[in-house]
Write an enzyme that holds these catalytic residues in place. Sequence first.
Site, PDB file in Angstrom:
ATOM      1  N   CYS A 136       0.856  -1.205   0.000  1.00  0.00           N
ATOM      2  CA  CYS A 136       0.000   0.000   0.000  1.00  0.00           C
ATOM      3  C   CYS A 136       0.886   1.247   0.000  1.00  0.00           C
ATOM      4  O   CYS A 136       1.516   1.567   1.008  1.00  0.00           O
ATOM      5  CB  CYS A 136      -0.915  -0.006   1.221  1.00  0.00           C
ATOM      6  SG  CYS A 136      -1.861   1.524   1.408  1.00  0.00           S
ATOM      7  N   CYS A 139      -0.260   4.137   2.384  1.00  0.00           N
ATOM      8  CA  CYS A 139      -0.053   3.858   3.812  1.00  0.00           C
ATOM      9  C   CYS A 139       1.424   3.986   4.185  1.00  0.00           C
ATOM     10  O   CYS A 139       1.760   4.520   5.242  1.00  0.00           O
ATOM     11  CB  CYS A 139      -0.486   2.442   4.167  1.00  0.00           C
ATOM     12  SG  CYS A 139      -2.146   2.019   3.668  1.00  0.00           S
ATOM     13  N   ASP A 140       2.294   3.439   3.359  1.00  0.00           N
ATOM     14  CA  ASP A 140       3.674   3.217   3.786  1.00  0.00           C
ATOM     15  C   ASP A 140       4.725   4.025   3.031  1.00  0.00           C
ATOM     16  O   ASP A 140       5.909   3.961   3.379  1.00  0.00           O
ATOM     17  CB  ASP A 140       4.021   1.720   3.628  1.00  0.00           C
ATOM     18  CG  ASP A 140       3.072   0.834   4.415  1.00  0.00           C
ATOM     19  OD1 ASP A 140       2.548   1.323   5.436  1.00  0.00           O
ATOM     20  OD2 ASP A 140       2.847  -0.308   4.019  1.00  0.00           O
TER      21      ASP A 140
END
Length: 581
Positions: A136, A139-140
Amino acid sequence: METMQQIYDLIILGGGCAGLTAGIYAGRAKMRTVILENKQAGGQAATTDEIANYPGFSSIAGPELADRMLEQARSFGAEYITCDVQSVRLTGEIKEVATATGVYRSRAIILATGANPKKLGFEGEDEFRGRGVGYCATCDGFFFEDKDIFVIGGGYSAAEEALYLTRFGKKVTILVRKDRFRCAQSIVDKVMSHPKIEVRFNTEIEKAFGGDLLQGAVFKNNKTGETTEYRVSEQDGTFGIFVFVGYEPASSLFAGQVDLDGQGYVKTGENMETGVPGVFAAGDLRPKLLRQLVTATADGAVAAVQAERYVAEQKEKYGIRDGAAGGDGAPYSSGATAGGSRAGDGSSMDVTDRTAGEISGKKSDDRTGEHLTAEIRREVAAVFEKLERDAVLICMVDDKVEKSKELAAFLKEVCSLSSHLKLEIYSVGQRPEVEEQIRLERLPAAALLDEHRNYTGVKFSGIPGGHEFNSFILAIYNLAGPGQEVGEALRSRAEKIEKQARLQIAVSLSCHFCPETVAAAQRLAILNPCIEAEMIDMGLFPELRKKYNIMSVPAVILNGGKIAFGAQNMEAILGMIEKDA
Ligand code: NDP
């Protein structure tokens, strides 16, 4: 398990774009409709930074489009409930969907559970998941600021996410196993001309290696057989590998009840009908040539129209008046109905779900306060109307610590929306006994005490804004309101925990999967005083990320030792605690 009295006309399993569109059409057709989803609304679209090929929008952020679809479905009367589906019964005239909180029943059902990201299976993929290997980008991505990033895949996702990751990485290298991409030329052109992106065609990954963090990888040219090794520089310390190699259908719940093809996709006819009467499928779950937003929404519309026809025929057959109240269908009202209270159905679930699904706490121009838009204030106030008990929010600040003022102002604004919420703001050092009570370790922080001033174990280190606004409002609702229903089995397992369990949930405020995990951990903390659940914003507390080698969120750390990466529900977290006991 409780069975809801009400028989819906239509259950839609999955709140991605196919399911939400089905909700819009079914709601408009005045079908009594509920959409059941276990994550955030919008599915894959909600995790896409920018969508540039949805008709009518030259460019729109995926989460915004998803929010709009959800809003539209609700405006037509469709309910949207966040829950984990455990099993389904698709045969018979009344379909049943068992969740942790009860059994939902309907005359027709649309399966729109979509697909999950595929893993690749290279050596080191599992070992370094969350420590350099990710799935992701939104997200990261920020963990890889000024580091090298490798993206694997040659489809839309790989190309678009690689473009997004250029915001963080010093260089992004895309490994495509064929000699060409599999997406629109306009995106390929953007990728190929981007100064930070290198593309290596005919290249696959063989293995990833490292110590506590990812430090190297071996790639192979599948034409020449030549292998190359990448080793991270000492200065960088680590790097990222993001895998975007397509999806696999989320159809395991339906196996044996509808026809699946060899790859697990649910077979349908042109009108989204499966072989089972009253059961339709829509979106990425079906075999199809083109998996795009526009085909998912089209499927959803067709499925809803067909379901509406089917339900109308059923009602006519049994002489059921349209618009009759739930539990109306005389032929079905015995047997499947367990009766009992409607806790866990109806309003409380709808309310909690509104917080989870809609409120993002994001700033906008439409502001009446410092942090919340007028619309969000209204929505939160509607949730807070359900509060039955007082709760105390302790806010610990230090003027020298960044974000302290922001957290205090944010909490003031939220607490002004309910007379049940008492806010106490202390500077660090002012009330040592309170610091001890809430086990203060990081600043700024907010902790929840119950009406008797007992610490509930619910703590937020950093500002619970962005996507975490959802978990914050849910924690208040779960403590001071009716609370999200927890199945009897889970509740008794949670209550049996006797050993201290300290959960730290590392999040980023841009992670769509994180609030689900934070809310699950904090729900457990509210159930059992032995459990503490602290949300920790990785953007503010990078030392934690170093200590535990966290390169992906959410990450759940138990008692400063065991760590689990990826979204976790209550059951998974409980399992982790039980194993540790
Ligand atoms: P796709 O299935 O479209 O592409 C997967 C890519 O991964 C392909 O390049 C494939 O290579 C490669 N791949 C698969 N397995 C391996 C492997 N073992 N090793 C190396 N490479 C591998 O997946 P996406 O995730 O890109 O997209 C999923 C769906 O969502 C698609 O239908 C896509 O159209 C849609 N989508 C649409 C978007 C848009 O329209 N804006 C945005 C994002 C997704 P090969 O080509 O050799 O098979």
